[in-house]
Motif scaffolding. Structure first.
Motif, short mmCIF file in Angstrom:
data_model
loop_
_atom_site.label_atom_id
_atom_site.label_comp_id
_atom_site.label_asym_id
_atom_site.label_seq_id
_atom_site.Cartn_x
_atom_site.Cartn_y
_atom_site.Cartn_z
N SER A 47 -3.29 3.46 0.03
CA SER A 47 -4.53 3.52 -0.72
C SER A 47 -5.66 4.03 0.17
CB SER A 47 -4.89 2.12 -1.27
OG SER A 47 -6.14 2.11 -1.91
N THR A 48 -6.63 4.68 -0.41
CA THR A 48 -7.85 5.06 0.33
C THR A 48 -9.05 4.73 -0.55
OG1 THR A 48 -7.66 7.33 -0.54
CG2 THR A 48 -6.76 6.91 1.65
N GLY A 49 -9.70 3.63 -0.23
CA GLY A 49 -10.85 3.21 -1.00
C GLY A 49 -11.72 2.26 -0.21
N PRO A 50 -12.83 1.83 -0.75
CA PRO A 50 -13.77 1.00 0.00
C PRO A 50 -13.22 -0.37 0.38
CG PRO A 50 -14.40 1.16 -2.33
CD PRO A 50 -13.32 2.17 -2.10
N CYS A 77 -5.76 2.91 3.98
CA CYS A 77 -4.46 2.25 4.18
C CYS A 77 -3.46 3.36 3.93
CB CYS A 77 -4.29 1.09 3.20
SG CYS A 77 -2.59 0.48 3.08
N GLY A 78 -3.25 4.19 4.93
CA GLY A 78 -2.45 5.40 4.74
C GLY A 78 -3.23 6.42 3.94
N THR A 79 -2.57 7.02 2.95
CA THR A 79 -3.20 8.06 2.15
C THR A 79 -3.02 7.75 0.67
OG1 THR A 79 -1.24 9.47 1.96
CG2 THR A 79 -2.62 9.75 3.93
N ALA A 80 -3.97 8.20 -0.14
CA ALA A 80 -3.90 7.95 -1.58
C ALA A 80 -2.72 8.65 -2.22
CB ALA A 80 -5.20 8.41 -2.24
N ALA A 81 -2.25 9.72 -1.59
CA ALA A 81 -1.14 10.48 -2.17
C ALA A 81 0.14 9.67 -2.23
CB ALA A 81 -0.91 11.77 -1.38
N ASN A 82 0.21 8.58 -1.45
CA ASN A 82 1.41 7.74 -1.42
C ASN A 82 1.18 6.41 -2.15
OD1 ASN A 82 3.08 9.50 0.13
ND2 ASN A 82 1.87 8.96 1.93
N ALA A 83 0.35 6.44 -3.20
CA ALA A 83 0.05 5.24 -3.97
C ALA A 83 0.80 5.24 -5.30
CB ALA A 83 -1.45 5.14 -4.22
N LEU A 84 1.24 4.06 -5.72
CA LEU A 84 1.88 3.91 -7.02
C LEU A 84 0.87 4.15 -8.14
CD1 LEU A 84 4.00 0.69 -6.39
CD2 LEU A 84 4.92 2.97 -6.86
N GLY A 139 -6.64 0.53 -4.19
CA GLY A 139 -6.90 -0.90 -4.05
C GLY A 139 -5.67 -1.76 -4.02
N ARG A 140 -4.49 -1.16 -3.81
CA ARG A 140 -3.23 -1.92 -3.87
C ARG A 140 -2.44 -1.77 -2.57
NH1 ARG A 140 0.13 0.21 -8.55
NH2 ARG A 140 1.19 -1.81 -8.42
N CYS A 141 -3.15 -1.78 -1.45
CA CYS A 141 -2.47 -1.62 -0.15
C CYS A 141 -1.46 -2.75 0.05
CB CYS A 141 -3.51 -1.65 0.96
SG CYS A 141 -2.82 -1.57 2.63
N GLY A 142 -0.25 -2.39 0.42
CA GLY A 142 0.78 -3.40 0.64
C GLY A 142 2.06 -2.79 1.17
N TYR A 143 2.91 -3.54 1.76
CA TYR A 143 2.96 -4.99 1.67
C TYR A 143 1.92 -5.67 2.56
CZ TYR A 143 7.38 -4.08 -0.72
OH TYR A 143 8.34 -3.63 -1.57
N GLY A 144 1.50 -6.87 2.11
CA GLY A 144 0.52 -7.64 2.84
C GLY A 144 1.17 -8.58 3.83
N PRO A 145 0.57 -9.75 4.08
CA PRO A 145 1.09 -10.69 5.08
C PRO A 145 2.47 -11.23 4.74
CG PRO A 145 -1.18 -11.21 4.49
CD PRO A 145 -0.71 -10.19 3.51
N ARG A 146 3.20 -11.59 5.78
CA ARG A 146 4.50 -12.22 5.58
C ARG A 146 4.29 -13.63 5.03
NH1 ARG A 146 9.02 -13.04 10.31
NH2 ARG A 146 7.24 -14.04 11.31
N LEU A 147 5.13 -14.01 4.04
CA LEU A 147 4.98 -15.30 3.36
C LEU A 147 6.32 -16.04 3.33
CD1 LEU A 147 2.88 -14.14 0.26
CD2 LEU A 147 2.02 -15.17 2.36
#
Length: 417
Positions: free
Chosen positions: A301-304, A314-321, A333-341
């Motif tokens: 994602s690439t956003g504020p 978070c990388g590039t928008a071209a690789n966003a779902l 706004g959907r950067c992931g994967y996030g923290p390990r849980l």
């Protein structure tokens, strides 16, 4: 909290900015030392503290490579657990402080808004309604019984301390903190018009639980125990503890959480249906606790709100779902994967003392439900379930264990037999 502080804490994989970005000192009067500093975020629990979880892990299956679908707090986590999609907030109230531009005139949830129209939502707080489908929609359409059970959802009960309605609360005997039982921004299915029960209507009968009716599949955790005792065990169940037992840093001690988990699993092991039951223990976010392991970036994602690989990145928008609409091929706004849980499976069919190294995320649970009950149907609409690994490898469905039971003491977390 929004998604940004965790991304800053990860520092492009160096994992070295947690005290600065997500650390919070304990409220006064503190306990002294690290408790009074932002370094508390570097703390951890082991088998001496989370003893029940330790024993479940020793006897059943756990993962050491499972992650939050996105960076972000509780609401982000519960939305991903149900729909794999945080884009598509179609209605908002009191501004958009917990959302970010998702592209194509859409909004993506990155914070903790309350669900729109829930009678318990805070009147001045940002509220949202999501437009995506969720796993409840798929189960209902397929005629599969299911329920979402939340502590404090029944507004008719009066607690021993005299509280009732949306203000029902319990004071932890361990922390001394009073917390409301029902927390709207944790109330998973309430964010969707199709699966919401905004007025907390009660089911007409115990036999209705899990099926269509006034409650629309949403109930109190007490209703889960009552239904199962009566022989009405829905096929798929989502349980969320009352606030003081939900494991949230700041107001719920691990022993409070242990009481709820052990109560549920001990109860289920005593039912005739235990031989066909699986309990999945998972978390909606990391609460900002430090972890050294960074997961793969499966969606960029690439956003504020982004800061993982650089400012607004978070990388590039071209690789966003995609977003929920076909006209938004790269939702932001959907950067992931996030923290390990943590992720544990307790079942007679779970592999014994097994550690799964497969990369999984919160939507891996959706995928397991879809594969087991829905013939592999997927939610679509840009959901992470389409790219997630399953958790099926944590089971051995060719061999049921002779005695897949482990009864624990809720206080000590140790086996009682």
């Amino acid at each position: 909290m929004t998604t940004t502080p965790e991304q800053v804490a990860f520092d492009a994989g160096l994992m070295d900015l947690f005290p600065m970005s997500v650390g919070t000192a304990g409220p006064p009067p503190g306990g002294g030392g690290i408790v009074d500093t932002t370094g508390l975020t570097m703390g951890y629990f082991d088998g001496n503290t989370v003893t029940a979880l330790w024993n479940y892990a020793q006897n059943f299956a756990m993962s050491d490579n499972s992650f939050g679908t996105n960076f972000g707090p509780s609401t982000v986590g519960v939305l991903n657990l149900l729909s794999g999609q945080t884009n598509g907030a179609i209605k908002t109230l009191n501004g958009t402080g917990d959302e970010v531009d998702g592209g194509d005139n859409s909004l993506t949830v990155i914070g903790d808004p309350d669900p729109l129209n829930d009678v318990c939502s805070t009147s001045t707080r940002n509220q949202v309604q999501m437009g995506s489908k969720n796993i409840g929609d798929l189960l209902t359409a397929a005629g599969i019984s299911w329920g979402g059970f939340m502590g404090g959802f029944n507004l008719n009960i009066k607690n021993p301390n005299g509280t009732t309605g949306c203000a029902r609360s319990t004071t932890s005997k361990i922390t001394g903190v009073e917390e409301t039982d029902y927390i709207p921004h944790h109330a998973f299915f309430q964010y969707y018009a199709s699966t919401g029960n905004p007025t907390h209507k009660r089911p007409k009968s115990i036999s209705e639980i899990g099926h269509d009716g006034p409650a629309n599949h949403l109930y109190d955790t007490d209703d889960f125990f009552d239904a199962v005792k009566a022989g009405n065990f829905p096929a798929v169940n989502f349980l969320k503890a009352p606030g003081y037992q939900d494991g949230h840093a700041g107001y719920s001690d691990p022993i409070d959480e242990q009481h709820f988990i052990v109560k549920v699993i001990n109860f289920l092991q005593q039912q005739k249906d235990w031989d066909s039951t699986a309990v999945i223990i998972m978390y909606d976010d990391s609460d900002g606790w430090y972890d050294h392991q960074m997961g793969p970036i499966a969606n960029q994602s690439t956003g504020p709100a982004d800061a993982l690989t650089g400012p607004d990145a978070c990388g590039t928008a071209a690789n966003a779902l995609p977003g929920i609409d076909a006209g938004n091929p790269h939702a932001l706004g959907r950067c992931g994967y996030g923290p390990r849980l943590p992720l544990l499976v307790v079942s007679p069919w779970a592999r014994a003392n097994f550690v799964d190294h497969t990369v999984t995320d919160q939507t891996s649970i959706i995928r397991f439900i879809e594969d087991n009950w829905l013939s592999g149907q997927r939610i679509g609409q840009g959901s992470f379930d389409g790219i997630a690994s399953s958790i099926s490898q944590m089971f051995d469905f060719t061999k049921k264990r002779d005695d897949g039971r482990l009864i624990l003491d809720p206080e000590s977390g140790q086996p009682v037999r």
